[in-house]
Enzyme design. Structure first.
Site, PDB file in Angstrom:
ATOM      1  N   ASN A   1       0.809  -1.232   0.000  1.00 41.75           N
ATOM      2  CA  ASN A   1       0.000   0.000   0.000  1.00 41.75           C
ATOM      3  C   ASN A   1       0.840   1.280   0.000  1.00 41.75           C
ATOM      4  O   ASN A   1       0.470   2.267  -0.621  1.00 41.75           O
ATOM      5  CB  ASN A   1      -0.996  -0.017   1.157  1.00 41.75           C
ATOM      6  CG  ASN A   1      -0.320  -0.051   2.497  1.00 41.75           C
ATOM      7  OD1 ASN A   1       0.731  -0.671   2.662  1.00 41.75           O
ATOM      8  ND2 ASN A   1      -0.885   0.619   3.465  1.00 41.75           N
TER       9      ASN A   1
ATOM     10  N   GLU B   1       3.505  -5.315  12.408  1.00 41.67           N
ATOM     11  CA  GLU B   1       2.589  -4.182  12.205  1.00 41.67           C
ATOM     12  C   GLU B   1       1.478  -4.684  11.305  1.00 41.67           C
ATOM     13  O   GLU B   1       1.704  -4.937  10.120  1.00 41.67           O
ATOM     14  CB  GLU B   1       3.314  -3.017  11.529  1.00 41.67           C
ATOM     15  CG  GLU B   1       4.476  -2.443  12.312  1.00 41.67           C
ATOM     16  CD  GLU B   1       4.046  -1.773  13.591  1.00 41.67           C
ATOM     17  OE1 GLU B   1       2.867  -1.389  13.704  1.00 41.67           O
ATOM     18  OE2 GLU B   1       4.883  -1.652  14.502  1.00 41.67           O
TER      19      GLU B   1
ATOM     20  N   CYS C   1      -3.139   1.678   6.269  1.00 38.26           N
ATOM     21  CA  CYS C   1      -3.534   0.991   7.507  1.00 38.26           C
ATOM     22  C   CYS C   1      -4.103   1.980   8.531  1.00 38.26           C
ATOM     23  O   CYS C   1      -4.812   1.580   9.445  1.00 38.26           O
ATOM     24  CB  CYS C   1      -2.342   0.252   8.086  1.00 38.26           C
ATOM     25  SG  CYS C   1      -0.919   1.321   8.319  1.00 38.26           S
TER      26      CYS C   1
ATOM     27  N   GLU D   1       7.404   0.496  16.067  1.00 34.47           N
ATOM     28  CA  GLU D   1       8.436   1.047  15.195  1.00 34.47           C
ATOM     29  C   GLU D   1       8.598   2.526  15.545  1.00 34.47           C
ATOM     30  O   GLU D   1       7.933   3.031  16.444  1.00 34.47           O
ATOM     31  CB  GLU D   1       8.021   0.880  13.726  1.00 34.47           C
ATOM     32  CG  GLU D   1       7.891  -0.578  13.318  1.00 34.47           C
ATOM     33  CD  GLU D   1       7.638  -0.763  11.826  1.00 34.47           C
ATOM     34  OE1 GLU D   1       6.755  -0.069  11.292  1.00 34.47           O
ATOM     35  OE2 GLU D   1       8.315  -1.596  11.210  1.00 34.47           O
TER      36      GLU D   1
HETATM   37  P1  NDP Z   1       0.026  -9.271   3.254  1.00 36.30           P
HETATM   38  O1  NDP Z   1       0.010  -9.725   4.658  1.00 36.30           O
HETATM   39  O2  NDP Z   1      -0.709 -10.063   2.247  1.00 36.30           O
HETATM   40  O3  NDP Z   1       1.514  -9.154   2.712  1.00 36.30           O
HETATM   41  C1  NDP Z   1       2.514  -8.377   3.325  1.00 36.30           C
HETATM   42  C2  NDP Z   1       3.872  -8.884   2.887  1.00 36.30           C
HETATM   43  O4  NDP Z   1       4.068 -10.195   3.398  1.00 36.30           O
HETATM   44  C3  NDP Z   1       4.010  -9.016   1.371  1.00 36.30           C
HETATM   45  O5  NDP Z   1       5.332  -8.717   1.008  1.00 36.30           O
HETATM   46  C4  NDP Z   1       3.694 -10.475   1.151  1.00 36.30           C
HETATM   47  O6  NDP Z   1       4.194 -10.944  -0.055  1.00 36.30           O
HETATM   48  C5  NDP Z   1       4.383 -11.100   2.353  1.00 36.30           C
HETATM   49  N1  NDP Z   1       3.927 -12.428   2.737  1.00 36.30           N
HETATM   50  C6  NDP Z   1       2.764 -13.038   2.456  1.00 36.30           C
HETATM   51  N2  NDP Z   1       2.748 -14.297   3.013  1.00 36.30           N
HETATM   52  C7  NDP Z   1       3.931 -14.451   3.664  1.00 36.30           C
HETATM   53  C8  NDP Z   1       4.511 -15.498   4.434  1.00 36.30           C
HETATM   54  N3  NDP Z   1       3.884 -16.645   4.646  1.00 36.30           N
HETATM   55  N4  NDP Z   1       5.729 -15.310   4.961  1.00 36.30           N
HETATM   56  C9  NDP Z   1       6.376 -14.164   4.765  1.00 36.30           C
HETATM   57  N5  NDP Z   1       5.894 -13.131   4.037  1.00 36.30           N
HETATM   58  C10 NDP Z   1       4.686 -13.264   3.493  1.00 36.30           C
HETATM   59  O7  NDP Z   1      -0.463  -7.767   3.291  1.00 36.30           O
HETATM   60  P2  NDP Z   1      -0.765  -6.835   2.049  1.00 36.30           P
HETATM   61  O8  NDP Z   1       0.457  -6.714   1.202  1.00 36.30           O
HETATM   62  O9  NDP Z   1      -2.048  -7.269   1.436  1.00 36.30           O
HETATM   63  O10 NDP Z   1      -0.953  -5.415   2.768  1.00 36.30           O
HETATM   64  C11 NDP Z   1      -2.150  -4.992   3.290  1.00 36.30           C
HETATM   65  C12 NDP Z   1      -2.185  -5.241   4.781  1.00 36.30           C
HETATM   66  O11 NDP Z   1      -1.110  -4.579   5.421  1.00 36.30           O
HETATM   67  C13 NDP Z   1      -3.434  -4.674   5.430  1.00 36.30           C
HETATM   68  O12 NDP Z   1      -3.952  -5.606   6.340  1.00 36.30           O
HETATM   69  C14 NDP Z   1      -2.930  -3.450   6.178  1.00 36.30           C
HETATM   70  O13 NDP Z   1      -3.693  -3.073   7.279  1.00 36.30           O
HETATM   71  C15 NDP Z   1      -1.570  -3.902   6.573  1.00 36.30           C
HETATM   72  N6  NDP Z   1      -0.730  -2.753   6.873  1.00 36.30           N
HETATM   73  C16 NDP Z   1      -0.399  -2.499   8.166  1.00 36.30           C
HETATM   74  C17 NDP Z   1       0.350  -1.389   8.497  1.00 36.30           C
HETATM   75  C18 NDP Z   1       0.758  -1.105   9.903  1.00 36.30           C
HETATM   76  O14 NDP Z   1       1.638  -0.293  10.088  1.00 36.30           O
HETATM   77  N7  NDP Z   1       0.165  -1.731  10.899  1.00 36.30           N
HETATM   78  C19 NDP Z   1       0.793  -0.442   7.447  1.00 36.30           C
HETATM   79  C20 NDP Z   1       0.392  -0.820   6.122  1.00 36.30           C
HETATM   80  C21 NDP Z   1      -0.347  -1.932   5.849  1.00 36.30           C
HETATM   81  P3  NDP Z   1       3.234 -10.954  -1.355  1.00 36.30           P
HETATM   82  O15 NDP Z   1       2.779  -9.566  -1.573  1.00 36.30           O
HETATM   83  O16 NDP Z   1       4.112 -11.442  -2.412  1.00 36.30           O
HETATM   84  O17 NDP Z   1       2.118 -11.879  -1.009  1.00 36.30           O
END
Ligand code: NDP
Length: 483
Positions: free
Chosen positions: A153, A251, A285, A464
């Protein structure tokens, strides 16, 4: 600094193809077509990256903070000098307006690097004197090889938010950006090469989460994982990393409340509520997705909010007039649409939006959705409980402060919250009782990078930002010296 058609991994200071020789399609969500290809990396690429990081660690961790400061500042300068290319790449990859990428995402990325490059110059540890007997001092030492995994995002913004403190404090990093938005991380590899970052200090391995990401999390020589993403992924990462006692910073998702009291500055509240609802298509988020309004101003709020939302221009992210661009992917757009259907089944009334937008021209096949406002749903329904992460908000009136707090706290998440009131006592009372890692009063997303950042409940573990990040990426060792 130009994006390439075939991206490469950045391992041991060089751009290299994946061991598998396989690539994944990278889609431009504004046109719905493949425009580049990402390495489909596996555990062999991660292994090479870990080896490179281990090799680089002795020198990087002992070269002194001034050297690390100088190199990270150079990389930050290169990003800033190439702001336009970075912003364009971020916009094409994620569908967000280029105006947002060039004023928010990329400036924050170089700022993250500068912030932690300078912070490390001032980072200090404590000492505890046992009078006449001994002195204890705390040694803060880098962990070694750490893993940083970030979402789509705010791609470079969140990627640098992790790797900057990790590198500044002397760790070597194996990282993975989201496979949906890899381009600016790829450009960052080029910036690191140009900026003279020693080989192996930062390694960027592209690929799918369950394959590449999982291999990083599982690797026995990766000492810590800093992860930002969805709650379900965070749980999976914790299940893998916790039994082997890796340090974890998670996070995760949010379902953030905005509480609006009748005594607030209505105009300012309206401007910021529009931003907190629909910036980046609600794919931040920290966006507020549940809006609670004190009854005396509810109808005025609803009518004005709907009117202003209908004015938002959804269109080609490359055009400066577009307030909202495309959603990040077809799958994500379908997920958001499924929640709009669910909201109706649950008895909600869609006051505006929720329909696809035909942008036309080049963007004919893009994933565009009109921002939606829904009314009439109880807190207990799935639409109000689950993270949608799109341009969708629900609104609801409340009568008492107590009720507003109960509604705000009535979900499993606890990331951010926003309170609008001119009553100082109430602002403080409510802030104390909200179950959230961040409370904004009369503002939204006003960020000071020194402050702790993170969530409670299912929104995450750890913090963080500022010293918190530098503490996470270092191990505290107490040395007790008797004299
Ligand atoms: P995901 O959890 O789908 O993915 C996040 C990252 O993790 C991506 O790089 C993804 O790779 C990777 N990933 C997926 N599965 C695994 C695994 N089993 N082991 C290790 N890494 C893995 O989140 P999104 O990318 O869809 O992002 C949206 C989410 O992020 C929302 O829920 C949002 O709220 C949260 N978010 C939280 C923030 C915070 O600060 N709390 C800030 C921004 C977003 P790939 O993309 O290749 O699947």
């Amino acid at each position: 600094m130009k994006p390439d058609k075939y991206l490469k991994n950045y391992i041991a200071g060089a751009l290299v193809p994946p061991e598998s020789g396989e690539y994944i399609d990278n889609i431009n969500p504004a046109i719905g077509q493949v425009y580049s290809y990402i390495p489909d990396s596996d555990e062999r690429d991660v292994q090479r990256a870990v080896e490179a990081a281990e090799k680089a660690f002795p020198e990087w961790s002992s070269c002194g903070v001034r050297k690390r400061f100088r190199i990270l500042m150079r990389v930050a300068d290169i990003i800033e000098q190439n702001l336009e290319e970075f912003a364009k790449a971020e916009s094409v990859d994620s569908g967000k307006p280029v105006s947002m990428a060039s004023t928010v995402d990329i400036p924050r990325a170089h700022e993250n690097l500068r912030f932690f490059a300078t912070a490390i110059l001032h980072f200090a540890a404590e000492s505890h004197h046992m009078e006449g007997q001994a002195i204890n001092y705390t040694l803060r030492q880098p962990l070694g090889v750490v893993g940083c995994i970030s979402p789509w995002n705010l791609p470079l913004y969140l990627f640098t938010w992790k790797i900057a403190p990790a590198l500044a404090s002397g760790n070597c990093v194996v990282s993975k950006p989201s496979e949906l938005t890899p381009m600016t991380a790829y450009l960052l590899s080029k910036a690191c090469m140009e900026g003279g970052l020693p080989p192996g200090v930062l390694n960027i391995v592209h690929g799918l989460g369950p394959k590449t990401g999982q291999a990083i999390v599982e690797h026995p020589r990766v000492k810590a994982i800093s992860f930002t993403g969805g709650t379900a992924t965070g749980r999976k990462i914790a299940e893998t990393a916790a039994p082997v006692f890796k340090k974890l910073s998670l996070e995760l998702g949010g379902k953030n409340p905005n509480i609006i009291f009748a005594d607030c500055d209505f105009n300012q509240m309206m401007v910021d509520t529009l931003r907190s609802s629909f910036s980046n298509n609600g794919q931040i988020c920290l966006c507020g997705s549940r809006i609670y309004v004190e009854r005396p101003i509810y109808e005025r709020f609803r009518d004005e909010f709907v009117k202003r939302t209908q004015f938002l221009k959804v269109g080609d992210p490359a055009l400066p007039v577009s307030d909202l661009g495309a959603l990040v992917s077809k799958a994500h757009m379908e997920k958001v649409q499924s929640y709009l259907k669910l909201a109706e089944v649950e008895g909600g009334k869609i006051l505006c939006g929720g329909t696809p937008v035909e942008v036309g021209g080049e963007c004919e096949g893009g994933y565009f959705l009109r921002p939606a406002i829904i009314e009439g749903l109880p807190i207990s329904c799935r639409t109000n409980q689950e993270e949608i992460f799109g341009p969708v908000v629900t609104i609801q009136p409340f009568d008492t402060e107590e009720e507003a707090i109960a509604l705000a706290n009535g979900v499993q998440y606890g990331l951010a919250s926003t309170v609008w009131t001119n009553n100082l006592q109430r602002a403080q009372r409510v802030a104390e009782r909200l179950q959230a890692g961040i409370v904004w009063i009369n503002c939204w997303m006003l960020r000071d990078l020194r402050t702790p950042f993170g969530g409670v409940k299912h929104s995450g573990v750890g913090r963080e930002g500022g010293w918190e990040a530098l503490r996470f990426f270092t191990e505290a060792k107490n040395v007790c010296m008797k004299y």
